[in-house]
Design a protein around this motif. Structure first.
Motif, PDB file in Angstrom:
ATOM      1  N   ALA A  55     -75.453   9.930 -83.517  1.00 40.68           N
ATOM      2  CA  ALA A  55     -76.075   9.860 -82.178  1.00 40.68           C
ATOM      3  C   ALA A  55     -75.011   9.867 -81.083  1.00 40.68           C
ATOM      4  N   LYS A  56     -73.847   9.248 -81.386  1.00 35.89           N
ATOM      5  CA  LYS A  56     -72.749   9.206 -80.392  1.00 35.89           C
ATOM      6  C   LYS A  56     -71.888  10.468 -80.454  1.00 35.89           C
ATOM      7  N   GLU A  57     -72.284  11.417 -81.322  1.00 34.78           N
ATOM      8  CA  GLU A  57     -71.562  12.669 -81.531  1.00 34.78           C
ATOM      9  C   GLU A  57     -70.127  12.454 -82.023  1.00 34.78           C
ATOM     10  N   LYS A  58     -69.944  11.366 -82.809  1.00 28.37           N
ATOM     11  CA  LYS A  58     -68.614  11.101 -83.394  1.00 28.37           C
ATOM     12  C   LYS A  58     -68.470  11.828 -84.729  1.00 28.37           C
ATOM     13  N   ILE A  59     -69.596  11.998 -85.446  1.00 29.13           N
ATOM     14  CA  ILE A  59     -69.588  12.773 -86.691  1.00 29.13           C
ATOM     15  C   ILE A  59     -70.830  13.673 -86.689  1.00 29.13           C
ATOM     16  N   THR A 118     -58.878  -9.737-100.851  1.00 24.50           N
ATOM     17  CA  THR A 118     -58.735 -11.156-100.501  1.00 24.50           C
ATOM     18  C   THR A 118     -57.885 -11.341 -99.247  1.00 24.50           C
ATOM     19  N   SER A 119     -58.238 -12.353 -98.448  1.00 29.41           N
ATOM     20  CA  SER A 119     -57.461 -12.621 -97.243  1.00 29.41           C
ATOM     21  C   SER A 119     -56.417 -13.697 -97.487  1.00 29.41           C
ATOM     22  N   SER A 120     -56.451 -14.370 -98.642  1.00 24.91           N
ATOM     23  CA  SER A 120     -55.468 -15.443 -98.828  1.00 24.91           C
ATOM     24  C   SER A 120     -55.186 -15.820-100.280  1.00 24.91           C
ATOM     25  N   MET A 139     -55.379  -5.161-101.216  1.00 20.75           N
ATOM     26  CA  MET A 139     -55.676  -4.087-100.261  1.00 20.75           C
ATOM     27  C   MET A 139     -56.561  -4.748 -99.216  1.00 20.75           C
ATOM     28  N   HIS A 140     -55.912  -5.301 -98.207  1.00 20.75           N
ATOM     29  CA  HIS A 140     -56.603  -6.199 -97.276  1.00 20.75           C
ATOM     30  C   HIS A 140     -56.995  -5.455 -95.993  1.00 20.75           C
ATOM     31  N   PHE A 141     -58.285  -5.203 -95.876  1.00 15.87           N
ATOM     32  CA  PHE A 141     -58.835  -4.522 -94.700  1.00 15.87           C
ATOM     33  C   PHE A 141     -59.126  -5.553 -93.616  1.00 15.87           C
ATOM     34  N   MET A 142     -59.222  -5.080 -92.381  1.00 12.65           N
ATOM     35  CA  MET A 142     -59.543  -5.968 -91.249  1.00 12.65           C
ATOM     36  C   MET A 142     -60.990  -5.712 -90.813  1.00 12.65           C
ATOM     37  N   ASN A 143     -61.581  -6.705 -90.218  1.00  9.57           N
ATOM     38  CA  ASN A 143     -62.981  -6.674 -89.797  1.00  9.57           C
ATOM     39  C   ASN A 143     -63.085  -6.369 -88.289  1.00  9.57           C
ATOM     40  N   PRO A 144     -63.880  -5.395 -87.854  1.00 12.07           N
ATOM     41  CA  PRO A 144     -64.746  -4.498 -88.611  1.00 12.07           C
ATOM     42  C   PRO A 144     -63.969  -3.316 -89.215  1.00 12.07           C
ATOM     43  N   VAL A 145     -64.178  -3.132 -90.524  1.00 11.24           N
ATOM     44  CA  VAL A 145     -63.367  -2.166 -91.287  1.00 11.24           C
ATOM     45  C   VAL A 145     -63.392  -0.748 -90.684  1.00 11.24           C
ATOM     46  N   PRO A 146     -64.557  -0.227 -90.272  1.00 15.94           N
ATOM     47  CA  PRO A 146     -64.536   1.165 -89.790  1.00 15.94           C
ATOM     48  C   PRO A 146     -63.699   1.347 -88.515  1.00 15.94           C
ATOM     49  N   VAL A 147     -63.488   0.253 -87.766  1.00 20.07           N
ATOM     50  CA  VAL A 147     -62.798   0.357 -86.472  1.00 20.07           C
ATOM     51  C   VAL A 147     -61.313   0.007 -86.587  1.00 20.07           C
ATOM     52  N   MET A 148     -60.998  -1.005 -87.397  1.00 15.51           N
ATOM     53  CA  MET A 148     -59.639  -1.537 -87.389  1.00 15.51           C
ATOM     54  C   MET A 148     -58.697  -0.632 -88.189  1.00 15.51           C
ATOM     55  N   LYS A 149     -57.531  -0.394 -87.626  1.00 15.73           N
ATOM     56  CA  LYS A 149     -56.622   0.640 -88.148  1.00 15.73           C
ATOM     57  C   LYS A 149     -55.714   0.162 -89.276  1.00 15.73           C
ATOM     58  N   VAL A 189     -50.925 -11.007 -91.796  1.00 15.24           N
ATOM     59  CA  VAL A 189     -51.851 -11.103 -90.652  1.00 15.24           C
ATOM     60  C   VAL A 189     -52.412 -12.523 -90.505  1.00 15.24           C
ATOM     61  N   ASN A 190     -52.939 -13.070 -91.586  1.00 14.80           N
ATOM     62  CA  ASN A 190     -53.572 -14.387 -91.458  1.00 14.80           C
ATOM     63  C   ASN A 190     -52.579 -15.530 -91.323  1.00 14.80           C
ATOM     64  N   ARG A 191     -51.345 -15.302 -91.760  1.00 13.82           N
ATOM     65  CA  ARG A 191     -50.308 -16.325 -91.583  1.00 13.82           C
ATOM     66  C   ARG A 191     -50.065 -16.548 -90.090  1.00 13.82           C
ATOM     67  N   PRO A 225     -58.333  -8.292 -77.441  1.00 14.84           N
ATOM     68  CA  PRO A 225     -59.690  -7.777 -77.219  1.00 14.84           C
ATOM     69  C   PRO A 225     -60.759  -8.866 -77.273  1.00 14.84           C
ATOM     70  N   MET A 226     -60.522  -9.909 -78.061  1.00 21.31           N
ATOM     71  CA  MET A 226     -61.463 -11.037 -78.152  1.00 21.31           C
ATOM     72  C   MET A 226     -60.647 -12.319 -78.102  1.00 21.31           C
ATOM     73  N   GLY A 227     -61.258 -13.385 -77.587  1.00 21.27           N
ATOM     74  CA  GLY A 227     -60.580 -14.684 -77.641  1.00 21.27           C
ATOM     75  C   GLY A 227     -60.648 -15.251 -79.052  1.00 21.27           C
ATOM     76  N   LEU A 234     -66.565 -13.887 -85.481  1.00 23.90           N
ATOM     77  CA  LEU A 234     -66.674 -12.552 -86.095  1.00 23.90           C
ATOM     78  C   LEU A 234     -66.183 -12.587 -87.555  1.00 23.90           C
ATOM     79  N   ILE A 235     -65.058 -13.241 -87.780  1.00 24.22           N
ATOM     80  CA  ILE A 235     -64.482 -13.307 -89.134  1.00 24.22           C
ATOM     81  C   ILE A 235     -65.372 -14.155 -90.048  1.00 24.22           C
ATOM     82  N   GLY A 236     -65.935 -15.213 -89.497  1.00 26.47           N
ATOM     83  CA  GLY A 236     -66.715 -16.181 -90.303  1.00 26.47           C
ATOM     84  C   GLY A 236     -65.946 -17.493 -90.345  1.00 26.47           C
TER      85      GLY A 236
HETATM   86  N1  CAA Z   1     -68.723  -1.734 -87.133  1.00 29.19           N
HETATM   87  C1  CAA Z   1     -68.459  -0.481 -86.729  1.00 29.19           C
HETATM   88  N2  CAA Z   1     -68.095  -0.177 -85.461  1.00 29.19           N
HETATM   89  C2  CAA Z   1     -68.015  -1.176 -84.582  1.00 29.19           C
HETATM   90  C3  CAA Z   1     -68.275  -2.521 -84.930  1.00 29.19           C
HETATM   91  C4  CAA Z   1     -68.644  -2.777 -86.270  1.00 29.19           C
HETATM   92  N3  CAA Z   1     -68.912  -4.002 -86.691  1.00 29.19           N
HETATM   93  N4  CAA Z   1     -68.116  -3.291 -83.827  1.00 29.19           N
HETATM   94  C5  CAA Z   1     -67.766  -2.454 -82.829  1.00 29.19           C
HETATM   95  N5  CAA Z   1     -67.691  -1.201 -83.282  1.00 29.19           N
HETATM   96  C6  CAA Z   1     -67.328   0.005 -82.524  1.00 29.19           C
HETATM   97  C7  CAA Z   1     -68.355   0.261 -81.446  1.00 29.19           C
HETATM   98  O1  CAA Z   1     -69.423   1.033 -81.939  1.00 29.19           O
HETATM   99  C8  CAA Z   1     -67.530   1.018 -80.415  1.00 29.19           C
HETATM  100  O2  CAA Z   1     -67.399   2.376 -80.817  1.00 29.19           O
HETATM  101  P1  CAA Z   1     -67.296   3.551 -79.731  1.00 29.19           P
HETATM  102  O3  CAA Z   1     -66.069   3.288 -78.929  1.00 29.19           O
HETATM  103  O4  CAA Z   1     -67.215   4.771 -80.593  1.00 29.19           O
HETATM  104  O5  CAA Z   1     -68.560   3.476 -78.937  1.00 29.19           O
HETATM  105  C9  CAA Z   1     -66.134   0.376 -80.529  1.00 29.19           C
HETATM  106  O6  CAA Z   1     -66.103  -0.250 -81.829  1.00 29.19           O
HETATM  107  C10 CAA Z   1     -65.923  -0.645 -79.456  1.00 29.19           C
HETATM  108  O7  CAA Z   1     -66.977  -1.594 -79.560  1.00 29.19           O
HETATM  109  P2  CAA Z   1     -67.654  -2.330 -78.324  1.00 29.19           P
HETATM  110  O8  CAA Z   1     -67.563  -1.442 -77.105  1.00 29.19           O
HETATM  111  O9  CAA Z   1     -68.982  -2.828 -78.739  1.00 29.19           O
HETATM  112  O10 CAA Z   1     -66.837  -3.657 -78.106  1.00 29.19           O
HETATM  113  P3  CAA Z   1     -65.298  -3.872 -77.962  1.00 29.19           P
HETATM  114  O11 CAA Z   1     -64.629  -2.812 -77.183  1.00 29.19           O
HETATM  115  O12 CAA Z   1     -65.178  -5.293 -77.533  1.00 29.19           O
HETATM  116  O13 CAA Z   1     -64.753  -3.763 -79.474  1.00 29.19           O
HETATM  117  C11 CAA Z   1     -64.100  -4.869 -81.419  1.00 29.19           C
HETATM  118  C12 CAA Z   1     -65.249  -4.588 -80.483  1.00 29.19           C
HETATM  119  C13 CAA Z   1     -63.628  -3.577 -82.076  1.00 29.19           C
HETATM  120  C14 CAA Z   1     -64.627  -5.822 -82.485  1.00 29.19           C
HETATM  121  C15 CAA Z   1     -62.926  -5.483 -80.578  1.00 29.19           C
HETATM  122  O14 CAA Z   1     -63.396  -6.563 -79.835  1.00 29.19           O
HETATM  123  C16 CAA Z   1     -61.779  -5.953 -81.433  1.00 29.19           C
HETATM  124  O15 CAA Z   1     -60.929  -5.179 -81.827  1.00 29.19           O
HETATM  125  N6  CAA Z   1     -61.736  -7.274 -81.691  1.00 29.19           N
HETATM  126  C17 CAA Z   1     -60.697  -7.856 -82.546  1.00 29.19           C
HETATM  127  C18 CAA Z   1     -61.062  -7.671 -83.979  1.00 29.19           C
HETATM  128  C19 CAA Z   1     -59.990  -8.196 -84.879  1.00 29.19           C
HETATM  129  O16 CAA Z   1     -58.978  -8.763 -84.496  1.00 29.19           O
HETATM  130  N7  CAA Z   1     -60.224  -8.027 -86.187  1.00 29.19           N
HETATM  131  C20 CAA Z   1     -59.329  -8.513 -87.209  1.00 29.19           C
HETATM  132  C21 CAA Z   1     -59.754  -9.844 -87.652  1.00 29.19           C
HETATM  133  S1  CAA Z   1     -58.684 -10.484 -88.889  1.00 29.19           S
HETATM  134  C22 CAA Z   1     -59.293  -9.904 -90.309  1.00 29.19           C
HETATM  135  O17 CAA Z   1     -60.285  -9.214 -90.386  1.00 29.19           O
HETATM  136  C23 CAA Z   1     -58.532 -10.308 -91.490  1.00 29.19           C
HETATM  137  C24 CAA Z   1     -59.017 -11.496 -92.200  1.00 29.19           C
HETATM  138  O18 CAA Z   1     -58.714 -11.626 -93.370  1.00 29.19           O
HETATM  139  C25 CAA Z   1     -59.749 -12.580 -91.559  1.00 29.19           C
END
Ligand code: CAA
Length: 283
Positions: A55-59, A118-120, A139-149, A189-191, A225-227, A234-236
Motif C-alpha cells: 500500500a505504501k508502494e515500498k514493495i 538470544t539477547s543475553s 544471530m541477534h536481530f534488533m526490534n523491530p526486525v524489518p526496520v533495524m539495520k 548492544v545490550n551491555r 529516536p525513542m526515549g 517496545l523491547i518488553g
Molecule cells: N515493524 C515494521 N515496520 C515498522 C515497525 C514495526 N514494528 N515500527 C515502525 N515501522 C516502520 C514504519 O512503518 C515506518 O515505515 P515508513 O518510513 O516506510 O513509513 C518507519 O518504520 C518509521 O516508523 P514511524 O514513522 O511509525 O515511527 P518512528 O519514525 O518513530 O520509527 C521506530 C519507529 C523505527 C521504532 C523508531 O522509533 C526507532 O528506531 N526506535 C528505536 C528502536 C530500537 O532502538 N530498537 C532496538 C532495541 S534493542 C533490541 O532490539 C535488542 C534487544 O535484545 C533488546
C-alpha cells in the motif's frame, strides 16, 4: 553453506520479524512455535505487514505474494529436519533454549548451522548442549526486525570461522549490517543499552521526571529516536529485566542491579507494548 531454506523457532515479535525478512530475501521459511496457533497467527500477520508495504508502494504485490508463498507453519521441530539453517527466537530462558538446542541437534542434518537470537544467554552454553558447538552462533536481530539495520553476530568459544562467515553472509542477504562480538553477557548492544534504560527507570523512581519528561529529555537531548522508557516498553519489560539479571548475576557488579520498579512492573504483568501496559498504556 549459502542456505536456501530456514527454520524459525518461536513466533513472537522477534521470530515473526526474522521470518519476514528471510522470506522477503528469497528463503523458504518454516515457522514453528510451542503453540501452533501462535505460529499461524504470526504468518498471517506477516502477510498483513507485507500488504501495508505494498500500500505504501515500498514493495510490489508480486513480491509480497512471492514472500508469503515462501512462508509455512510447521507443526513441530521435526518439520525443520530438511531445512538448511535454523534460528531460534524462543522464550528468553536458559532451560528452554538448552532443551531446544539439544532437540534440534538430534533432528537437523549435521552440517546445519543453529543460530540463536538470544539477547543475553551464553552461546557457548547453548553450543555445549549440542554435538555441533562449532556450528552454534548468536544471530541477534534488533526490534523491530524489518526496520533495524543491525545484526549482532556472537561467537561462542567453539564457533568456527566458517559459521561466522555463513551468518554474516546471510545477514547481508537480509540487507543488514553486522557487528561481530564476543560471548560475554549482554554482548555489545545490550551491555551498553540496558544499563541506560535501567538508569532511566531509576530516574523515574527517584522522581527526576515523569516518563514523558525522561523520554523527551533523552530524545531531544541526545537525538535518540525513542526515549529509554518508551524503548523499554517496545523491547518488553520482562526481556529488559531478564537481561539486567544476567548482567548482574554474571558480573556480580552492583552497577547492573535491576531497578525495583522494573521488577515491580514485570510482577504486575505490565510487560510493555505487547501486554498493553508498561511505562505507557497502549490500545
Ligand atoms: N515493524 C515494521 N515496520 C515498522 C515497525 C514495526 N514494528 N515500527 C515502525 N515501522 C516502520 C514504519 O512503518 C515506518 O515505515 P515508513 O518510513 O516506510 O513509513 C518507519 O518504520 C518509521 O516508523 P514511524 O514513522 O511509525 O515511527 P518512528 O519514525 O518513530 O520509527 C521506530 C519507529 C523505527 C521504532 C523508531 O522509533 C526507532 O528506531 N526506535 C528505536 C528502536 C530500537 O532502538 N530498537 C532496538 C532495541 S534493542 C533490541 O532490539 C535488542 C534487544 O535484545 C533488546
Amino acid at each position: 553453506m549459502n542456505p536456501k531454506s530456514m527454520g524459525v523457532v518461536g513466533a513472537g515479535i522477534m521470530g515473526s520479524g526474522i521470518a519476514q525478512v528471510a522470506a522477503q530475501s528469497g528463503l523458504e521459511v518454516v515457522v514453528v512455535d510451542a503453540d501452533e496457533k501462535r505460529a499461524k497467527s504470526a504468518v498471517d500477520q506477516i502477510g498483513l505487514a507485507l500488504g501495508r508495504l505494498v500500500a505504501k508502494e515500498k514493495i510490489s504485490q508480486a513480491d509480497r505474494d512471492a514472500a508469503v508463498s515462501r512462508l509455512k507453519v510447521g507443526k513441530g521441530l521435526d518439520d525443520l529436519a530438511v531445512l538448511e539453517f535454523v534460528v531460534e527466537a524462543a522464550t528468553e530462558r536458559l532451560d528452554v533454549k538448552v532443551d531446544l538446542f539439544a532437540k534440534l541437534d538430534r533432528i537437523l542434518a549435521p552440517d546445519v548451522t543453529l543460530a540463536s537470537n538470544t539477547s543475553s544467554i551464553s552461546i557457548t552454553r547453548l553450543g555445549a548442549a549440542t554435538k555441533r558447538p562449532d556450528k552454534v552462533i548468536g544471530m541477534h536481530f534488533m526490534n523491530p526486525v524489518p526496520v533495524m539495520k543491525l545484526v549482532e553476530v556472537v561467537r561462542g568459544l567453539a564457533t568456527s570461522d566458517a559459521t561466522v562467515d555463513e551468518v554474516v553472509g546471510l545477514a547481508r542477504r537480509f540487507g543488514k549490517t553486522t557487528v561481530s562480538t564476543k560471548d560475554l553477557p549482554g554482548f555489545l548492544v545490550n551491555r551498553v543499552l540496558m544499563p541506560m534504560i535501567n538508569e532511566g527507570i531509576y530516574a523515574l523512581m527517584e522522581g527526576l521526571g515523569s516518563p514523558e519528561e525522561i523520554d523527551t529529555a533523552m530524545r531531544l537531548g541526545t537525538n535518540q529516536p525513542m526515549g529509554p522508557l518508551a524503548l523499554a516498553d517496545l523491547i518488553g519489560l520482562d526481556t529488559c529485566l531478564s537481561i539486567m539479571e544476567v548482567l548482574h548475576t554474571t558480573f556480580g557488579d552492583p552497577k547492573y542491579r535491576p531497578c525495583p520498579i522494573l521488577r515491580h512492573y514485570v510482577d504486575a504483568g505490565w510487560h510493555g507494548k505487547k501486554s498493553g501496559r508498561g511505562f505507557y498504556t497502549y490500545q
